[in-house]
Design an enzyme around this catalytic site. Structure first.
Site, PDB file in Angstrom:
ATOM      1  N   LYS A   1      12.813 -12.919 -13.586  1.00 48.55           N
ATOM      2  CA  LYS A   1      12.391 -11.729 -14.348  1.00 48.55           C
ATOM      3  C   LYS A   1      11.301 -12.106 -15.347  1.00 48.55           C
ATOM      4  CE  LYS A   1      13.489  -8.929 -12.600  1.00 48.55           C
ATOM      5  NZ  LYS A   1      14.349  -8.976 -11.465  1.00 48.55           N
TER       6      LYS A   1
ATOM      7  N   ASN B   1      -1.318   0.536   6.081  1.00 49.21           N
ATOM      8  CA  ASN B   1      -0.502  -0.461   5.375  1.00 49.21           C
ATOM      9  C   ASN B   1      -0.068  -1.482   6.419  1.00 49.21           C
ATOM     10  OD1 ASN B   1       1.196  -1.821   3.572  1.00 49.21           O
ATOM     11  ND2 ASN B   1       2.955  -0.540   4.125  1.00 49.21           N
ATOM     12  N   GLY B   2      -0.086  -2.767   6.052  1.00 52.90           N
ATOM     13  CA  GLY B   2       0.352  -3.805   6.988  1.00 52.90           C
ATOM     14  C   GLY B   2      -0.790  -4.737   7.318  1.00 52.90           C
TER      15      GLY B   2
ATOM     16  N   ARG C   1       4.662   0.855  -6.091  1.00 47.78           N
ATOM     17  CA  ARG C   1       4.690  -0.094  -4.982  1.00 47.78           C
ATOM     18  C   ARG C   1       3.744  -1.276  -5.226  1.00 47.78           C
ATOM     19  NH1 ARG C   1       6.866   2.189  -0.285  1.00 47.78           N
ATOM     20  NH2 ARG C   1       5.632   0.885   1.075  1.00 47.78           N
TER      21      ARG C   1
ATOM     22  N   CYS D   1       0.810  -1.210   0.000  1.00 45.49           N
ATOM     23  CA  CYS D   1       0.000   0.000   0.000  1.00 45.49           C
ATOM     24  C   CYS D   1       0.847   1.265   0.000  1.00 45.49           C
ATOM     25  CB  CYS D   1      -0.882   0.031   1.243  1.00 45.49           C
ATOM     26  SG  CYS D   1      -1.749  -1.496   1.532  1.00 45.49           S
TER      27      CYS D   1
ATOM     28  N   GLU E   1      17.929 -15.606 -11.825  1.00 44.07           N
ATOM     29  CA  GLU E   1      17.430 -14.231 -11.937  1.00 44.07           C
ATOM     30  C   GLU E   1      16.725 -14.019 -13.280  1.00 44.07           C
ATOM     31  OE1 GLU E   1      16.784 -11.931 -10.048  1.00 44.07           O
ATOM     32  OE2 GLU E   1      16.748 -10.101 -11.233  1.00 44.07           O
TER      33      GLU E   1
ATOM     34  N   LYS F   1       6.089  -3.710  -4.994  1.00 45.60           N
ATOM     35  CA  LYS F   1       7.509  -3.367  -4.992  1.00 45.60           C
ATOM     36  C   LYS F   1       8.131  -3.606  -3.623  1.00 45.60           C
ATOM     37  CE  LYS F   1      11.267  -1.659  -6.722  1.00 45.60           C
ATOM     38  NZ  LYS F   1      12.013  -2.571  -7.614  1.00 45.60           N
TER      39      LYS F   1
ATOM     40  N   GLU G   1       7.927 -12.847 -13.578  1.00 51.10           N
ATOM     41  CA  GLU G   1       7.310 -11.620 -13.073  1.00 51.10           C
ATOM     42  C   GLU G   1       6.663 -10.808 -14.181  1.00 51.10           C
ATOM     43  OE1 GLU G   1       9.429  -9.249  -9.690  1.00 51.10           O
ATOM     44  OE2 GLU G   1      10.956  -9.920 -11.069  1.00 51.10           O
TER      45      GLU G   1
ATOM     46  N   TRP H   1      -3.095  -2.661  -1.518  1.00 49.07           N
ATOM     47  CA  TRP H   1      -2.733  -3.982  -2.045  1.00 49.07           C
ATOM     48  C   TRP H   1      -3.456  -4.979  -1.148  1.00 49.07           C
ATOM     49  CZ3 TRP H   1       0.101  -8.424  -0.602  1.00 49.07           C
ATOM     50  CH2 TRP H   1       0.553  -9.223  -1.658  1.00 49.07           C
TER      51      TRP H   1
ATOM     52  N   HIS I   1      20.034 -34.701 -14.151  1.00 54.21           N
ATOM     53  CA  HIS I   1      19.458 -35.330 -12.955  1.00 54.21           C
ATOM     54  C   HIS I   1      17.940 -35.133 -12.884  1.00 54.21           C
ATOM     55  CE1 HIS I   1      23.438 -36.298 -11.522  1.00 54.21           C
ATOM     56  NE2 HIS I   1      23.801 -35.049 -11.735  1.00 54.21           N
TER      57      HIS I   1
HETATM   58  C1  AGP Z   1      12.454  -8.373  -8.035  1.00 55.62           C
HETATM   59  O1  AGP Z   1      12.238  -8.202  -9.402  1.00 55.62           O
HETATM   60  C2  AGP Z   1      11.266  -8.535  -7.220  1.00 55.62           C
HETATM   61  N1  AGP Z   1      10.342  -7.483  -7.364  1.00 55.62           N
HETATM   62  C3  AGP Z   1      11.463  -9.081  -5.816  1.00 55.62           C
HETATM   63  O2  AGP Z   1      11.928 -10.391  -5.950  1.00 55.62           O
HETATM   64  C4  AGP Z   1      12.383  -8.317  -4.845  1.00 55.62           C
HETATM   65  O3  AGP Z   1      13.706  -8.418  -5.238  1.00 55.62           O
HETATM   66  C5  AGP Z   1      12.179  -8.881  -3.429  1.00 55.62           C
HETATM   67  O4  AGP Z   1      10.841  -8.702  -3.055  1.00 55.62           O
HETATM   68  C6  AGP Z   1      13.099  -8.248  -2.416  1.00 55.62           C
HETATM   69  O5  AGP Z   1      12.863  -6.875  -2.288  1.00 55.62           O
HETATM   70  P1  AGP Z   1      13.877  -5.952  -1.510  1.00 55.62           P
HETATM   71  O6  AGP Z   1      15.165  -5.971  -2.266  1.00 55.62           O
HETATM   72  O7  AGP Z   1      13.231  -4.603  -1.492  1.00 55.62           O
HETATM   73  O8  AGP Z   1      14.044  -6.539  -0.140  1.00 55.62           O
END
Ligand code: AGP
Length: 601
Positions: free
Chosen positions: A480, A101-102, A27, A2, A476, A596, A483, A75, A499
Site C-alpha cells: 500500500k 484495450n489489450g 482503471r 484502458c 500488504e 486498477k 503504491e 494506458w 537473517h
Molecule cells: C492493490 O492495491 C493493487 N492495485 C493490485 O495489487 C491488485 O490487487 C492486483 O492487481 C490484483 O487485482 P485483482 O484483484 O483485480 O485481480
C-alpha cells in the site's frame, strides 16, 4: 487499464461518453480520446489528448450533437502517452474509428502487410493495424461492420476489447472481445458498450454479458451478438446490484478514504447468509491439495487464506503468484482445487493461471468481486465478495472481503470434512460476526494516526514486520505504501530479520510492527524483534491489541483471534499509506503508472 465507452441513443453522445470515461478513470490511464460522427459518409469528429480527461474536455470546443459516439482512456503499452498514440485511431479516409484495450501480438506483421498495400500509419500503437485491417474488411463485406469485425478478429493474436464506428451507419457501434472485458448496457431507446458497468450505471442497471470471441452490434433499439463464425448467440442478461452513488465519492476527499470507511459494511455484506452454508459446487472430500493463485493485494489475502484453510480444513494449501504459476509447470490434477482471488475478475495473469489449471483437470473455485467477470465465468464455482465497486486503484475494502472469503472457505471445508468441532465452528462464526463492529471501532479512533504518519513524510524507507498472519499483513502494508506514497517499503517476517534485513536498520528508520495476539506465543517473539530494531536506532510504530511499553508510537486495535487479526491490523496500515500519499501530494486514487484492472500479462 484502458477504459472503453460506446453510446448510441437519442441524446447528444458527448455527455454520456465523457461521463462514462470519467467513471472509468479509476482503471488508470494516461491519455483520452473521443470519436463522434458528423454527417453520414463524412469524416468523424475526433479529439485526443495525452494526460487527464480534463485536458480532453478543454480541447473539445464545439462538438457535433450526434447521438452516437465512442470514447477511450488509454494506458500506454505500445508507444508513449502522446496525442497521436491516444485512441481512437482512424482509417485513411477518416470515416472509421477504432478503440482498443489489450495487446495485439501480431501487429508488426499486420502493419508491414498493410503498409505494402498502401495504408499510411500515424502512430506507434498496435491498435492502428487493426483499424486499417477493419477498413479493408468492411469494404470486402459491403459495408457490414460487424461482419468485417468478425473477419478481422479471426486474424488477430492477443487480447482485446475493440469498439468501432463508421460514419456511413452512425447509429451502429460494433464491439468485440477476447480475454478482455466488454459489457452491454441496455437502456430505453439507448444502448451502451463499456469495459465496465460503472460507465453506464447512472443510465441503466440492466447489463448483458458477452462471451469469449464474440462480436456485438448495437443500435439505439437493438443488440445483436454473434460468434466469430457469424452464428447468432444470446447474451446473459443481469441486473447490476449497486447504484450510481456507490461509485461516487459521497463527501469523502478521495475514493480510497471512502472505501476504507466502507469496510465494516463490505465485511458484513460478504458474511450475510454465508455462515451456515456456502453452497459451493465443490466436493471437498475429493480434494487433496489447494492452490491459491492471485496477484498483488489479492495474493496477500491468499497468504492469509493458507493459514485459515490449513487450520480449519486440514488440506495443504500453496499460494502462488499467478504471473509465475503456469510457467513452472506445477504438478496438479483433478484432485487439486485452485482458488483464484481477484477483485476485478479480469486480471490477465490470474486468468491465464486459471486456464492452465483447468486444462490439467483441476477444479476452480474463484473469489471475485465483479459479477459476470471472465474469471468468475470460467470457474466451476464462485464465492463473490460483496465489497461493492472499488474505484481507488489501491485495494482496501476488496482486501478485507477477500480475507473474509478465506475464513468462509476454511469454515466450509472444516464443516464438510468434520475437521472442526461444533464448538470451534460457533466460535469462528461469532468472531466473524464481530469483525464489522471492531473495524468500525478502529476507524473511529484513527485521526491521531494520520498526525503521526505526517512525521515520517520524508523517510527514505519504511519497514513492516509481522509474524504468522501478521507477515502477509506486513506485506500488504508495504505494498500500500509503495503504491500510494511512492516510498521504498518492505514487509518482513519478524523471524527473518536477523537473517539479513536487519542490516537496513539505521538511526531513525521507521519500522511498523504488527504485534501478534497476546494469547499467541508469537507476541513474545515479536517483542524481541522490536527490541532488536530499537537497539539499532529504529523508531517503532506498534499495532497491537494490548498495551506495549516498547513502542515509540502505539496504535491499539480490538482483541480478536490471531487468525482474523489481519482484518483489523490492515486498517491502520491503509490509513498510513493514504495519509502519506496526501501529505506527499500524490494522486491518491490513481497513483502513477498503475491501473486498477490489469488486463495484460
Ligand atoms: C492493490 O492495491 C493493487 N492495485 C493490485 O495489487 C491488485 O490487487 C492486483 O492487481 C490484483 O487485482 P485483482 O484483484 O483485480 O485481480
Amino acid at each position: 487499464m484502458c477504459g472503453i465507452v460506446g453510446y448510441t441513443g437519442n441524446h447528444s453522445a458527448v455527455t454520456p461518453v465523457i461521463e462514462g470515461l470519467r467513471r472509468l478513470e479509476y482503471r488508470g490511464y494516461d491519455s483520452a480520446g473521443i470519436a463522434i460522427p458528423t454527417q453520414p459518409g463524412q469524416p468523424l469528429f475526433i479529439k485526443k489528448r495525452s494526460g487527464k480527461l480534463k485536458k480532453l474536455e478543454e480541447a473539445l470546443g464545439k462538438t457535433p450533437t450526434t447521438s452516437s459516439g465512442i470514447g477511450h482512456t488509454r494506458w500506454a503499452t505500445h508507444g508513449g502517452p502522446t496525442d497521436t498514440n491516444a485512441h481512437p485511431h482512424l482509417d485513411n479516409e477518416g470515416n472509421l474509428a477504432l478503440i482498443h484495450n489489450g495487446i495485439i501480438e501480431n501487429y508488426e506483421q499486420l502493419r508491414a502487410e498493410l503498409e505494402k498495400r498502401g495504408h499510411k500509419f500515424k502512430s506507434e500503437t498496435d491498435t492502428e493495424s487493426v483499424v486499417h485491417l477493419l477498413s479493408e474488411a468492411r469494404k470486402e463485406n459491403n459495408g457490414d461492420l460487424a461482419a468485417a469485425m468478425r473477419q478481422v478478429c479471426r486474424q488477430l493474436k492477443g487480447s482485446f476489447t475493440l469498439l468501432a464506428i463508421h460514419s456511413d451507419k452512425p447509429t451502429h457501434i460494433v464491439g468485440a472481445r477476447r480475454n478482455s472485458p466488454l459489457v452491454v448496457g441496455l437502456g430505453t431507446n439507448e444502448n451502451f458498450l463499456a469495459s465496465d458497468v460503472a460507465a453506464f450505471i447512472s443510465h441503466t442497471k440492466k447489463a448483458l454479458e458477452l462471451g469469449q470471441d464474440q462480436v456485438v452490434e448495437i443500435t439505439p433499439n437493438s443488440v445483436v451478438i454473434t460468434n466469430l463464425d457469424g452464428t447468432e448467440v444470446q447474451g446473459k442478461e443481469y441486473e447490476i446490484s449497486w447504484d450510481a452513488s456507490a461509485a461516487e465519492r459521497g463527501g469523502f476527499s478521495h475514493f480510497m478514504l471512502k472505501e476504507i470507511y466502507e469496510q465494516p459494511k463490505a465485511i458484513s455484506d460478504t458474511l450475510i447468509g454465508r455462515l451456515s452454508d456456502l453452497d459451493l459446487k465443490i466436493k471437498f472430500k475429493k480434494i487433496n491439495k489447494i492452490v491459491i493463485i492471485a496477484c498483488g493485494t489479492a495474493y496477500n489475502a491468499g497468504l492469509v487464506g493458507k493459514y485459515a484453510i490449513e487450520k480449519c480444513g486440514g488440506i495443504p494449501v500453496d499460494v502462488e503468484l499467478a504471473s509465475e504459476y503456469r510457467y513452472r509447470e506445477p504438478s496438479l490434477d483433478e484432485k487439486t482445487l485452485v482458488i483464484p482471488i481477484s477483485q476485478s475478475g479480469e486480471t490477465m495473469d490470474t486468468l491465464m493461471a486459471l486456464r492452465y489449471a483447468k486444462s490439467k483437470g483441476a477444479k476452480i473455485l474463484s473469489v471475485c468481486n465483479t459479477n459476470g467477470s471472465t474469471i468468475a465465468r470460467e470457474s466451476d464455482s464462485v464465492l463473490y465478495t460483496h465489497a461493492g465497486p472499488e474505484i481507488a486503484v489501491a485495494s482496501t475494502k476488496a482486501f478485507a472481503t477477500q480475507l473474509v472469503a478465506m475464513y468462509l472457505i476454511g469454515l466450509e471445508i472444516g464443516r464438510k470434512l468434520n475437521t472442526l468441532t461444533k464448538r470451534e465452528i460457533d466460535v469462528i462464526c461469532e468472531e466473524l460476526n464481530q469483525l464489522p463492529a471492531k473495524v468500525e471501532q478502529i476507524l473511529e479512533t484513527v485521526e491521531p494516526l494520520r498526525e503521526t504518519t505526517r512525521k515520517f513524510k520524508s523517510a527514505e524507507s519504511i519497514l513492516f514486520l509481522g509474524r504468522h498472519v501478521g507477515y502477509p499483513t506486513a506485506l500488504e502494508g508495504a505494498l500500500k505504501l509503495k503504491e500510494l506514497a511512492y516510498m521504498h517499503a518492505e514487509g518482513f517476517a519478524g523471524g527473518e530479520l536477523k537473517h539479513g534485513p536487519i542490516a537496513l536498520i539505521d538511526k531513525g528508520t521507521p519500522v511498523i510492527a504488527i504485534m501478534p495476539s497476546q494469547d499467541s506465543l508469537l507476541a513474545e517473539k515479536m517483542s524481541s524483534n522490536i527490541q532488536e530494531v530499537k537497539a539499532r536506532g529504529a523508531i517503532v510504530i506498534v499495532i497491537s491489541e494490548h498495551e506495549f511499553s516498547g513502542a515509540d508510537y502505539l496504535i491499539r486495535i480490538p482483541k480478536v483471534t490471531q487468525l482474523m487479526q489481519p482484518v483489523l491490523a490492515v486498517v491502520p496500515l491503509q490509513v498510513i499509506a493514504y495519509e502519506m500519499a496526501v501529505v506527499r501530494g500524490n494522486d491518491v486514487d490513481q497513483p502513477r503508472n498503475l491501473a486498477k484492472s490489469v488486463t495484460v500479462e
